[in-house]
Scaffold this motif. Structure first.
Motif, PDB file in Angstrom:
ATOM      1  N   ARG A 107     -28.422 -14.157  80.286  1.00 26.08           N
ATOM      2  CA  ARG A 107     -28.104 -16.521  80.565  1.00 26.08           C
ATOM      3  C   ARG A 107     -26.415 -16.082  81.281  1.00 26.08           C
ATOM      4  N   ARG A 110     -28.098 -14.974  84.661  1.00 26.80           N
ATOM      5  CA  ARG A 110     -28.555 -15.928  85.501  1.00 26.80           C
ATOM      6  C   ARG A 110     -27.683 -17.149  85.782  1.00 26.80           C
ATOM      7  N   ARG A 176     -35.553 -16.654  84.142  1.00 21.93           N
ATOM      8  CA  ARG A 176     -35.053 -15.650  83.009  1.00 21.93           C
ATOM      9  C   ARG A 176     -36.104 -14.222  82.268  1.00 21.93           C
ATOM     10  N   ASP A 178     -37.322 -13.496  78.961  1.00 23.71           N
ATOM     11  CA  ASP A 178     -37.259 -14.178  77.723  1.00 23.71           C
ATOM     12  C   ASP A 178     -38.043 -12.957  76.938  1.00 23.71           C
TER      13      ASP A 178
END
Length: 294
Positions: A107, A110, A176, A178
């Motif tokens: 995160r 990003r 993302r 994930d």
């Protein structure tokens, strides 16, 4: 059968992720709203648990949890983002620690990439200042960048910042990496916790999974689905409640409170006390926390 009437909100966020209330202030807001039970479910972190527990007033109960960022097939051959609420799991379980650490690092990378792209285009965002203002263990996310855009006068609200700059398909959006949702369900179950699919049919938030995909999650060990949510209208709630009955899933209700980042008040949606008791009875990873006299 629970005979007392409790007000229970099982989905809230603090500054440990993308809310605007500290964990202490989150508990205070819950108390002011007359809640009896509060779950703290920050994105991909348990960092707010200790502070929230210490702030509990007498008579209030805290449910330690997290909202996990996941990816799932939508049932039509396309991967989409889904969120999984995890409660009462062991925060020190090796798989949980490793995956939450990976997600927090991803995160931050990003967010920096998005902020750097904005700065290169002349948007008055300083990536170092943005990241430097966040605690080292905070899961950085688009809401932090959205708030910076609001502060810079480039958007009137977090929602407008998402619609203009940060939403999927917008120029600065970065996807993302994930956790596959089935793996996340396994991870939390192995850590003694329980899982609830968050806002499963919130169409205004973007693509949603099919009902058949939810059935596959249920067969894989999903515990419940969030039925009462601010983004679910009444027909959607009725559809989800019928699905919960069909699949033997627990139907929860929650506000998804984020402080001033969203305009939904804490306690706007609540969970039935009998459902809450059933949810807690299925978990063994950690305990609910009761406020006691200091």
């Amino acid at each position: 059968m629970v005979v007392v009437s409790l007000r229970i909100d099982l989905h809230t966020h603090s500054t440990a992720s993308d809310g605007t209330d500290s964990p202490t202030a989150l508990v205070g807001a819950a108390a002011d709203a007359g809640l009896d039970v509060l779950a703290i479910t920050d994105h991909d972190t348990t960092a707010g648990w200790r502070e929230a527990s210490a702030a509990l007033p007498v008579g209030m109960t805290l449910v330690p949890g997290a909202e996990l960022s996941c990816v799932s097939d939508n049932g039509r051959g396309r991967p989409i983002s889904v969120h999984l609420l995890a409660y009462l799991f062991d925060p020190d379980a090796e798989s949980v620690v490793a995956e939450q650490s990976r997600l927090r690092a991803e995160r931050r990378s990003r967010l920096r990439w998005m902020a750097e792209r904005m700065a290169e285009d002349g948007v008055p965002i300083d990536p170092d200042e943005l990241l430097g203002a966040l605690p080292a263990d905070a899961p950085a996310g688009r809401p932090h960048l959205a708030r910076a855009l609001v502060d810079a006068g480039l958007a009137r609200s977090v929602d407008e910042a998402f619609a203009t700059y940060l939403g999927s398909g917008r120029g600065y959006y970065v996807p993302r990496g994930d956790t596959p949702v089935m793996r996340a369900i396994d991870m939390i179950n192995d850590a003694g916790g329980v899982t609830v699919l968050a806002h499963p049919l919130a169409y205004e938030r973007g693509p949603t999974v099919s009902l058949s995909t939810i059935a596959e999650m249920a067969a894989h060990g999903l515990t419940g689905i969030e039925v009462a949510h601010p983004n679910h209208d009444q027909p959607t709630r009725e559809k989800l409640r019928a699905l919960a009955d069909e699949l033997d899933l627990l139907p929860t209700g929650s506000s998804d409170y984020h402080g001033t980042n969203k305009d939904i008040p804490i306690g706007a949606e609540t969970t039935d006390p009998d459902v809450f008791v059933d949810l807690v009875s299925r978990a063994s990873g950690c305990e609910i926390v009761a406020g006691v006299a200091g």
